[in-house]
Design a protein around this motif. Structure first.
Motif, PDB file in Angstrom:
ATOM      1  N   MET A 195       0.839  -1.201   0.000  1.00 16.44           N
ATOM      2  CA  MET A 195       0.000   0.000   0.000  1.00 16.44           C
ATOM      3  C   MET A 195       0.871   1.246   0.000  1.00 16.44           C
ATOM      4  SD  MET A 195      -3.323   0.276  -0.186  1.00 16.44           S
ATOM      5  CE  MET A 195      -3.581   1.805   0.709  1.00 16.44           C
ATOM      6  N   ASP A 196       1.946   1.204   0.763  1.00 16.06           N
ATOM      7  CA  ASP A 196       2.878   2.332   0.808  1.00 16.06           C
ATOM      8  C   ASP A 196       3.529   2.531  -0.557  1.00 16.06           C
ATOM      9  OD1 ASP A 196       4.230   4.330   2.522  1.00 16.06           O
ATOM     10  OD2 ASP A 196       6.025   3.190   2.019  1.00 16.06           O
ATOM     11  N   ALA A 197       3.921   1.428  -1.197  1.00 14.95           N
ATOM     12  CA  ALA A 197       4.527   1.503  -2.537  1.00 14.95           C
ATOM     13  C   ALA A 197       3.509   2.030  -3.553  1.00 14.95           C
ATOM     14  CB  ALA A 197       5.037   0.130  -2.956  1.00 14.95           C
ATOM     15  N   TYR A 198       2.266   1.601  -3.414  1.00 16.08           N
ATOM     16  CA  TYR A 198       1.190   2.053  -4.310  1.00 16.08           C
ATOM     17  C   TYR A 198       0.960   3.555  -4.150  1.00 16.08           C
ATOM     18  CZ  TYR A 198      -3.607   2.669  -6.024  1.00 16.08           C
ATOM     19  OH  TYR A 198      -4.734   3.121  -6.675  1.00 16.08           O
ATOM     20  N   GLU A 199       0.927   4.028  -2.911  1.00 13.13           N
ATOM     21  CA  GLU A 199       0.683   5.453  -2.669  1.00 13.13           C
ATOM     22  C   GLU A 199       1.834   6.313  -3.196  1.00 13.13           C
ATOM     23  OE1 GLU A 199      -0.803   8.525   0.781  1.00 13.13           O
ATOM     24  OE2 GLU A 199      -0.102   6.542   1.393  1.00 13.13           O
ATOM     25  N   ASP A 200       3.059   5.813  -3.065  1.00 18.74           N
ATOM     26  CA  ASP A 200       4.234   6.602  -3.451  1.00 18.74           C
ATOM     27  C   ASP A 200       4.663   6.396  -4.900  1.00 18.74           C
ATOM     28  OD1 ASP A 200       4.298   7.524  -0.873  1.00 18.74           O
ATOM     29  OD2 ASP A 200       5.880   6.175  -0.209  1.00 18.74           O
ATOM     30  N   LEU A 201       3.878   5.661  -5.659  1.00 18.64           N
ATOM     31  CA  LEU A 201       4.280   5.271  -7.008  1.00 18.64           C
ATOM     32  C   LEU A 201       4.691   6.457  -7.875  1.00 18.64           C
ATOM     33  CD1 LEU A 201       4.603   2.817  -8.834  1.00 18.64           C
ATOM     34  CD2 LEU A 201       2.203   3.051  -9.488  1.00 18.64           C
ATOM     35  N   GLU A 202       3.856   7.453  -7.989  1.00 17.32           N
ATOM     36  CA  GLU A 202       4.149   8.608  -8.854  1.00 17.32           C
ATOM     37  C   GLU A 202       5.298   9.449  -8.296  1.00 17.32           C
ATOM     38  OE1 GLU A 202       2.868   8.977 -11.818  1.00 17.32           O
ATOM     39  OE2 GLU A 202       1.745   7.130 -11.447  1.00 17.32           O
ATOM     40  N   GLU A 203       5.289   9.655  -6.993  1.00 14.82           N
ATOM     41  CA  GLU A 203       6.347  10.462  -6.364  1.00 14.82           C
ATOM     42  C   GLU A 203       7.709   9.792  -6.515  1.00 14.82           C
ATOM     43  OE1 GLU A 203       7.541  12.019  -1.903  1.00 14.82           O
ATOM     44  OE2 GLU A 203       5.416  11.686  -2.365  1.00 14.82           O
ATOM     45  N   ASP A 204       7.749   8.465  -6.312  1.00 15.79           N
ATOM     46  CA  ASP A 204       9.019   7.739  -6.428  1.00 15.79           C
ATOM     47  C   ASP A 204       9.524   7.707  -7.871  1.00 15.79           C
ATOM     48  OD1 ASP A 204       9.105   7.236  -3.739  1.00 15.79           O
ATOM     49  OD2 ASP A 204       8.242   5.237  -3.861  1.00 15.79           O
ATOM     50  N   LYS A 205       8.589   7.680  -8.803  1.00 15.83           N
ATOM     51  CA  LYS A 205       8.967   7.676 -10.217  1.00 15.83           C
ATOM     52  C   LYS A 205       9.664   8.991 -10.577  1.00 15.83           C
ATOM     53  CE  LYS A 205       5.655   7.385 -13.261  1.00 15.83           C
ATOM     54  NZ  LYS A 205       4.550   6.824 -14.072  1.00 15.83           N
ATOM     55  N   LYS A 206       9.185  10.075 -10.004  1.00 12.71           N
ATOM     56  CA  LYS A 206       9.788  11.384 -10.275  1.00 12.71           C
ATOM     57  C   LYS A 206      11.130  11.546  -9.559  1.00 12.71           C
ATOM     58  CE  LYS A 206       5.306  13.702 -10.865  1.00 12.71           C
ATOM     59  NZ  LYS A 206       4.354  14.666 -10.252  1.00 12.71           N
TER      60      LYS A 206
END
Length: 284
Positions: A195-206
Motif C-alpha cells: 500500500m505504501d509503494a502504491y501510494e508513493d508510485l508517482e512520487e518515487d517515479k519522479k
C-alpha cells in the motif's frame, strides 16, 4: 509506512467506534508512560489494531478510566489499558526508532534525528526486553536495503520481508496461537508495504526512489490504467489471507471492529489514493 490498518468509521456502530477509541487513547497513554510525551508523535492505527487483536484473543484484565487529553484541548477521553497496550506501545517505539533513523539517513531531516534521539533510551530498554522482535527489525532493514541496492523488481520479495517482520511482532508469546498470529502479521505486513509503494508510485517515479511496483510495471510494460487493476488484485488477495487467518482464531471480543478493519477500513486509504490517481490519468 504506517496508518493503513484503520477503521471505516461510517460502518461502525456508535458503541463500537467508542470502544475503538478507548484502545487508541490507551496506546497514546502507554506511549507517554513508556517513553515520554514525544513518543505520542509516533502514535499508530496499525498498533491499535494489534491491541484489539491480542485483547480479543487473550481477554486480559483491562482498566477503563477517564482522563483529560491535552491533544484534544482538555476534553475528557475514556481510556482502556491492559498489558497489550504497553506491548503495542513498545513495538511502536521499536519500529519508529529505526524508521526515524532511516529517514534521517535518506533525507537528512534534523527533526527526524531529534525525535529518534528522544526515543533512544526507551528503545534500548525495549530492544533488550524483546530481543526476538528487535532482531527481526534489524534483519528486515538489512534485507530491504539489499532489495533497494540491486533494484529488486519482484514486489512480493520486499513485501514478504515486511511480512516476516510484522509476523514476529504479532507473536506475543510462544503458544498454540503463535502460527495464526504470525500469519496474520505476515499478510498485514505485506499489505502495508505494498500500500505504501502504491501510494508513493508517482512520487518515487519522479524522484528516482526505489519502488518495486514502478520497476515491475516498467519491466512488464504495463500501462497506467492496467496498473490500477494489478495493484488492486494483489492487495485484495493479500488482505484476504489475513482475514482468513483471523477467522481461524477464537475471538469474540472486538471481533466486529476487527472485521470492520480487515474487510472495509483497510480500503479507505486505497480508495482515496486511487481516485486521485485516476483523476490524474484522465486529465493527461
Amino acid at each position: 509506512m504506517f496508518g493503513y490498518i484503520t477503521v471505516n468509521k461510517e460502518e461502525l456502530k456508535l458503541r463500537e467506534l467508542k470502544e475503538y477509541h478507548t484502545y487508541y487513547c490507551g496506546l497514546c497513554k502507554a506511549l507517554k508512560k513508556e517513553a515520554g510525551i514525544s513518543a505520542r508523535l509516533t502514535l499508530s492505527y496499525d498498533m491499535t489494531f494489534l491491541i484489539l487483536l491480542l485483547t480479543g484473543l487473550y481477554e486480559p484484565e483491562s482498566k477503563y478510566y477517564q482522563q483529560r487529553c491535552a491533544v484534544h484541548f482538555g476534553r475528557q477521553e475514556e481510556i482502556c489499558e491492559n498489558e497489550y497496550s504497553f506491548y503495542a506501545a513498545d513495538m511502536n517505539i521499536l519500529l519508529s526508532y529505526y524508521d526515524l533513523l532511516d529517514d534521517w539517513k535518506d533525507e537528512k531531516k534534523t527533526r527526524k534525528l531529534a525525535l529518534a534521539k528522544l526515543l533512544e533510551k526507551p528503545y534500548k530498554r525495549i530492544a533488550k526486553a524483546y530481543t526476538r522482535q528487535n532482531q527481526a527489525v534489524l534483519q528486515y532493514l538489512e534485507r530491504l536495503k539489499e532489495c533497494e541496492k540491486c533494484g529488486e523488481r519482484n514486489p512480493d520479495l520486499p513485501a514478504g520481508y515486511t511480512g516476516e517482520l510484522l509476523g514476529e511482532i504479532y507473536v506475543y508469546k510462544q503458544d498454540e496461537w503463535k502460527n495464526s498470529l504470525y500469519q496474520m502479521g505476515y499478510y498485514i505486513g505485506k499489505f502495508i508495504y505494498l500500500m505504501d509503494a502504491y501510494e508513493d508510485l508517482e512520487e518515487d517515479k519522479k524522484s528516482g526512489n526505489y519502488n518495486p511496483f514502478s520497476l515491475y510495471f516498467a519491466e512488464k510494460k504495463i500501462g497506467e490504467k492496467e496498473r490500477e487493476q494489478t495493484c488492486y488484485q494483489i492487495l485484495r488477495m493479500i488482505i484476504a489471507e489475513a482475514a482468513r487467518e483471523f477467522e481461524r482464531l477464537p475471538i469474540l471480543k472486538n471481533s466486529e471492529i476487527i472485521r470492520n478493519i480487515l474487510y472495509s477500513g483497510v480500503w479507505m486509504n486505497y480508495e482515496r489514493i486511487r481516485k486521485q490517481r485516476m483523476k490524474g490519468i484522465t486529465e493527461k
